[in-house]
Design an enzyme around this catalytic site. Sequence first.
Site, mmCIF file in Angstrom:
data_model
loop_
_atom_site.group_PDB
_atom_site.id
_atom_site.type_symbol
_atom_site.label_atom_id
_atom_site.label_comp_id
_atom_site.label_asym_id
_atom_site.label_seq_id
_atom_site.Cartn_x
_atom_site.Cartn_y
_atom_site.Cartn_z
ATOM 1 C CG ASP A 111 31.873 0.099 11.983
ATOM 2 O OD1 ASP A 111 32.270 -0.765 12.773
ATOM 3 O OD2 ASP A 111 32.439 0.378 10.895
ATOM 4 C CB ILE A 112 27.787 3.544 16.398
ATOM 5 C CG1 ILE A 112 27.685 2.542 17.547
ATOM 6 C CG2 ILE A 112 26.782 4.684 16.584
ATOM 7 C CD1 ILE A 112 28.015 3.109 18.901
ATOM 8 C CD GLU A 113 32.199 6.284 12.115
ATOM 9 O OE1 GLU A 113 32.158 7.438 12.574
ATOM 10 O OE2 GLU A 113 33.184 5.801 11.541
ATOM 11 C CB CYS A 151 52.866 17.682 -7.168
ATOM 12 S SG CYS A 151 51.885 19.101 -6.644
ATOM 13 C CD GLN A 174 55.512 22.746 -5.492
ATOM 14 O OE1 GLN A 174 55.765 22.592 -4.302
ATOM 15 N NE2 GLN A 174 54.291 23.023 -5.933
ATOM 16 N NE ARG A 231 47.187 25.034 0.969
ATOM 17 C CZ ARG A 231 45.854 25.082 1.020
ATOM 18 N NH1 ARG A 231 45.199 25.988 0.340
ATOM 19 N NH2 ARG A 231 45.178 24.231 1.759
ATOM 20 C CD GLU A 284 49.884 10.964 -9.067
ATOM 21 O OE1 GLU A 284 50.562 11.337 -10.048
ATOM 22 O OE2 GLU A 284 49.898 11.558 -7.971
ATOM 23 N N GLY A 326 36.231 -2.901 -1.642
ATOM 24 C CA GLY A 326 36.308 -2.015 -2.811
ATOM 25 C C GLY A 326 36.620 -2.800 -4.077
ATOM 26 N N PRO A 380 32.579 -16.225 11.837
ATOM 27 C CG PRO A 380 34.817 -15.535 11.904
ATOM 28 C CD PRO A 380 33.951 -16.747 11.719
ATOM 29 C CB THR A 381 30.821 -15.461 7.252
ATOM 30 O OG1 THR A 381 32.145 -15.245 6.785
ATOM 31 C CG2 THR A 381 29.821 -15.168 6.146
ATOM 32 C CG HIS A 398 49.094 14.994 -8.204
ATOM 33 N ND1 HIS A 398 49.922 14.343 -7.324
ATOM 34 C CD2 HIS A 398 48.972 16.254 -7.752
ATOM 35 C CE1 HIS A 398 50.291 15.175 -6.374
ATOM 36 N NE2 HIS A 398 49.724 16.349 -6.604
HETATM 37 N N1 GLN Z 1 53.160 21.028 -1.093
HETATM 38 C C1 GLN Z 1 53.155 21.428 -2.464
HETATM 39 C C2 GLN Z 1 52.058 22.427 -2.775
HETATM 40 O O1 GLN Z 1 51.107 22.526 -2.052
HETATM 41 C C3 GLN Z 1 53.030 20.226 -3.357
HETATM 42 C C4 GLN Z 1 51.726 19.532 -3.196
HETATM 43 C C5 GLN Z 1 51.718 18.158 -3.783
HETATM 44 O O2 GLN Z 1 52.764 17.569 -4.029
HETATM 45 N N2 GLN Z 1 50.529 17.618 -3.987
HETATM 46 O O3 GLN Z 1 52.133 23.119 -3.758
#
Ligand code: GLN
Length: 542
Positions: free
Chosen positions: A148-150, A383, A387, A464, A511, A18, A191-192, A509
């Site tokens: 790999d087969i897949e 997140c 909460q 959620r 990030e 990657g 191996p290469t 999020h």
């Molecule tokens: N478990 C929590 C929710 O679903 C927080 C999810 C998370 O941190 N991405 O709301």
Amino acid sequence: MTKCIFITGGVLSGIGKGLVTCSVGKMLQVRGFKVTAIKCDPYLNVDAGTMNPYIHGEVFVLDDGYEADMDLGAYERFLGVELSGLNNVTSGQLYQQVIRREREGGYLGRCVQIIPHITDEVKRRIRLVAEKSRADVVLVECGGTVGDIESLPFLEAFRQMRQEEKRGDTLLIHVTLVPVLDAVGEPKTKPTQHSVKELRAIGLQPDIIAARCEEGELPVSAKQKIALYCSVEERAVFTSVDVGTLYELPLVLEGQGMGDVVSEYLGLDKPKADWSHWKAMVARYKEPKDSVRIAMCGKYAELRDCYVSVNEALRHAAAASGCKINIEWIETEDFEKHPEEVKVLKDFDGVIVPGGFGKRGALGKIRTIEYCRVNDKPLLGICYGLQLSVVEISRDVIGLEDADSTECEPHTPNPVIDLLPEQRGVNEMGGTMRLGSHPVHVKPGTLAYSLYGSEMINERHRHRWEVNPEYWDRLEKAGIVFSAWSPDGRRKEMIEYPDNYFFLGTQFHPEFKSRPWAPSPPYYGLVKASYDKKRGLPKPEF
Ligand code: GLN
């Protein structure tokens, strides 16, 4: 006409295929070309959303809400592009689509087969991305290892495309490992050679070999050997070495001449590269001497790959704050059995409680948050982290001892974190969370506003549960400031606790949108605050 670079891997997985893909993309970008990238994942899951990050690594959320393989995160960070679900092709999607079409009668009369129907679907999707992105070059990386087969249908599709496209419009880069055995100290190219033999057996001949070698650049003799036995030019054998910061790899490979070889092979003109911005950026990662120590308090603490984007966002923030960063993993379950152990946080400059799911480890995270709130330790909750901050404050400040999230305690008398009506009755697990980029309104005069500098932002979500509107008033009276919400006013998106030096929670999020040259504001806030507090400076104004 869009050109195509296929990237395959040999010998072992996890050798940085990657990153080679990202580096090649960067080499083309600094030469003025528009690039995009596709990851082909041979697994049968439709997307990465239902996979356990503990085993598979982070689930990376895209703007459109697609839950992608974490390599797409690396593409976005290196290349500064915004990708969509089209950029991740899984076998699950291919079979789902082909079988759906078969049921609709789309192949009436014919026998539906892997070749040509699945392979045609791979080619169609690659060409669709090429067309929609209007990129000069599409990088197509195939997950897994040759043999790999897949992954065979993907490689067969690559082979066909190399036949169908104009000669010189496609390129194949094979990434392998060259081990150095202690006893002899000599790089082993066998191996290469074997993995190239494996590629040839399915009709693919690499143009370029990028060999990962932990001991540094390969000696000429090893390159000559690889060139001779793998039928590539000696100048087309490159070494992917271990680098101090990931963002250095494009410079290392460019230094070996890879950018020029790639452009020449693809017949691209104006190949003059301008690395000035990238080099200045890498220098910001390497220069700082002083460092901050951040505790990452979570459940999957052992596996770095679970939180790649969180880690990278912290690194981006450190580079922008003029410090280095040491991120240490703290298993919050330990604080459940031994509450006094939470004191280990004393030696950290800042704490992050990243996203997470489920009851296990939640109490330990709540104890982490309590420690930070009471001891004024800079804290960022992402997140689930937001909460559980709400749960902690409800219990310890408001005095609702049984307050909980219904995710942990479905029948709690005080469901301060609960499902909104649209999440009730959702039975399917795949792709049903609140996902992707949503607009967020930020309240002027708050910490959140000073970090973002804007009243309207867009951030990516994957959750959620939400802060229960029935408790908003009481939480505000307890000192929480809701500094951001969804434009319809139904959801709280950020919380802060202004009494503390730095206490911030985000329902989204951030990030996922952090870039090495433009750190995510909440992460920047945490790292700068941690660094300032460590140096005894007053609460930072952003
Ligand atoms: N478990 C929590 C929710 O679903 C927080 C999810 C998370 O941190 N991405 O709301």
